[in-house]
Design a protein around this motif. Structure first.
Motif, short mmCIF file in Angstrom:
data_model
loop_
_atom_site.label_atom_id
_atom_site.label_comp_id
_atom_site.label_asym_id
_atom_site.label_seq_id
_atom_site.Cartn_x
_atom_site.Cartn_y
_atom_site.Cartn_z
N TYR A 106 0.83 -1.20 0.00
CA TYR A 106 0.00 0.00 0.00
C TYR A 106 0.86 1.26 0.00
O TYR A 106 0.52 2.24 -0.67
CB TYR A 106 -1.00 -0.03 1.16
N ALA A 107 1.98 1.23 0.68
CA ALA A 107 2.89 2.38 0.65
C ALA A 107 3.43 2.60 -0.77
O ALA A 107 3.46 3.74 -1.26
CB ALA A 107 4.04 2.18 1.64
N ARG A 108 3.81 1.51 -1.45
CA ARG A 108 4.30 1.62 -2.83
C ARG A 108 3.22 2.12 -3.78
O ARG A 108 3.52 2.71 -4.81
CB ARG A 108 4.84 0.27 -3.33
N CYS A 109 1.97 1.90 -3.44
CA CYS A 109 0.85 2.32 -4.28
C CYS A 109 0.36 3.72 -3.92
O CYS A 109 -0.70 4.15 -4.41
CB CYS A 109 -0.29 1.32 -4.16
N GLY A 110 1.10 4.43 -3.09
CA GLY A 110 0.77 5.82 -2.79
C GLY A 110 -0.19 6.04 -1.65
O GLY A 110 -0.69 7.16 -1.46
N PHE A 111 -0.45 5.03 -0.86
CA PHE A 111 -1.32 5.18 0.31
C PHE A 111 -0.52 5.73 1.48
O PHE A 111 0.64 5.36 1.67
CB PHE A 111 -1.92 3.83 0.72
N ALA A 112 -1.14 6.60 2.26
CA ALA A 112 -0.53 7.12 3.48
C ALA A 112 -0.87 6.19 4.63
O ALA A 112 -2.03 5.80 4.79
CB ALA A 112 -1.04 8.52 3.77
N ASP A 113 0.13 5.82 5.42
CA ASP A 113 -0.05 4.97 6.59
C ASP A 113 -0.34 5.87 7.78
O ASP A 113 0.50 6.67 8.18
CB ASP A 113 1.22 4.14 6.82
N LEU A 114 -1.54 5.74 8.34
CA LEU A 114 -1.93 6.56 9.48
C LEU A 114 -1.55 5.92 10.81
O LEU A 114 -1.96 6.39 11.87
CB LEU A 114 -3.44 6.82 9.46
N GLY A 115 -0.76 4.86 10.77
CA GLY A 115 -0.31 4.22 12.00
C GLY A 115 -1.29 3.20 12.53
O GLY A 115 -2.28 2.86 11.90
N VAL A 116 -1.00 2.71 13.73
CA VAL A 116 -1.77 1.63 14.35
C VAL A 116 -2.99 2.20 15.08
O VAL A 116 -2.88 3.18 15.82
CB VAL A 116 -0.90 0.82 15.33
N HIS A 117 -4.12 1.57 14.82
CA HIS A 117 -5.39 1.94 15.46
C HIS A 117 -6.04 0.67 15.99
O HIS A 117 -5.83 -0.42 15.48
CB HIS A 117 -6.32 2.61 14.46
N THR A 118 -6.88 0.85 16.99
CA THR A 118 -7.63 -0.27 17.55
C THR A 118 -8.98 -0.35 16.83
O THR A 118 -9.75 0.61 16.85
CB THR A 118 -7.85 -0.09 19.07
N LEU A 119 -9.20 -1.48 16.17
CA LEU A 119 -10.45 -1.73 15.45
C LEU A 119 -11.07 -3.00 16.01
O LEU A 119 -10.35 -3.94 16.35
CB LEU A 119 -10.19 -1.95 13.96
N HIS A 120 -12.36 -3.02 16.08
CA HIS A 120 -13.06 -4.20 16.57
C HIS A 120 -13.92 -4.79 15.46
O HIS A 120 -14.85 -4.14 14.97
CB HIS A 120 -13.93 -3.85 17.79
N TYR A 121 -13.55 -6.01 15.05
CA TYR A 121 -14.33 -6.75 14.07
C TYR A 121 -15.03 -7.90 14.77
O TYR A 121 -14.42 -8.60 15.59
CB TYR A 121 -13.42 -7.31 12.97
N GLU A 122 -16.29 -8.10 14.44
CA GLU A 122 -17.06 -9.18 15.03
C GLU A 122 -16.43 -10.53 14.71
O GLU A 122 -15.99 -10.77 13.59
CB GLU A 122 -18.49 -9.14 14.47
N GLY A 123 -16.33 -11.38 15.71
CA GLY A 123 -15.84 -12.74 15.51
C GLY A 123 -14.33 -12.88 15.58
O GLY A 123 -13.80 -13.94 15.26
N THR A 124 -13.62 -11.84 16.00
CA THR A 124 -12.17 -11.94 16.10
C THR A 124 -11.66 -11.19 17.33
O THR A 124 -12.26 -10.19 17.75
CB THR A 124 -11.47 -11.39 14.84
N ASP A 125 -10.55 -11.67 17.85
CA ASP A 125 -9.89 -10.98 18.95
C ASP A 125 -8.80 -10.05 18.45
O ASP A 125 -8.22 -9.30 19.23
CB ASP A 125 -9.27 -12.00 19.92
N LEU A 126 -8.49 -10.11 17.16
CA LEU A 126 -7.47 -9.22 16.60
C LEU A 126 -8.01 -7.80 16.62
O LEU A 126 -9.15 -7.55 16.21
CB LEU A 126 -7.15 -9.62 15.16
N ASP A 127 -7.20 -6.85 17.09
CA ASP A 127 -7.73 -5.49 17.16
C ASP A 127 -6.72 -4.38 16.81
O ASP A 127 -7.07 -3.21 16.83
CB ASP A 127 -8.34 -5.22 18.53
#
Length: 183
Positions: free
Chosen positions: A153-174
């Motif tokens: 994504y960086a090579r494709c010109g996207f800006a990385d806004l850093g690490v954020h906490t996201l909550h998706y249903e059915g997963t403990d990854l955040d």
């Protein structure tokens, strides 16, 4: 790591008859990740599910990268305007209503097509879809351990806004990096 010969691809929206092939493509990707390094954790989370894939197809949100020589699915991506709640709290470069932001979900490359430019092709095609839909930005998130995706994504010109906490249903990854590409 050496790149294989680039593959020529076609990109199109998945139709009702494509759901089984799209789900099978995701299963091949998930099984490959299970046998290698599962940085996005699709294997451990068993995602995307068959129901998620079917819902994306039904909503007209799933897109396929196809090998034109034999019709095999080389890659898949879901595109819509649905973003996790945490996206509303991020410091995006551009303020835009949800219908003017295309959100990328579950971009994946089938194992037979790895290292042949398919991921970049999917990102470029996604940017084209966003422009066609009149979107002003493309946004996505990727799990913190997925360094390969962050690099893409960086090579494709996207800006990385850093690490954020996201909550998706059915997963403990955040913990996810948020990315934005202003169009």
């Amino acid at each position: 790591m050496e790149r294989d010969e680039p593959v020529r691809l076609e990109f199109r929206q998945a139709g009702p008859g494509d759901a089984a092939a799209a789900h099978a493509a995701y299963r091949r990707i998930i099984d490959h990740l299970a046998a290698t390094a599962d940085f996005p954790h699709w294997h451990t989370e068993n995602r995307p599910t068959e129901t998620e894939v079917q819902d994306w197809v039904d909503a007209g949100e799933l897109y396929l990268a196809l090998d034109p020589t034999d019709g095999r699915v080389a890659g898949v991506v879901a595109l819509n305007h649905d973003a996790p709640d945490a996206y509303r709290r991020a410091s995006w470069a551009l303020e835009a209503p949800p219908e003017r932001v295309l959100v990328v979900h579950a971009l994946g490359v089938c194992p037979d097509f790895l290292r042949r430019g398919v991921a970049r092709f999917l990102v470029d095609a996604t940017l084209d879809v966003a422009r066609e839909k009149g979107c002003r930005a493309v946004r996505l998130d990727t799990y913190v351990e997925n360094a390969a995706a962050r690099g893409l994504y960086a090579r494709c010109g996207f800006a990385d806004l850093g690490v954020h906490t996201l909550h998706y249903e059915g997963t403990d990854l955040d913990q996810f990096h948020l990315f934005e590409r202003v169009l």
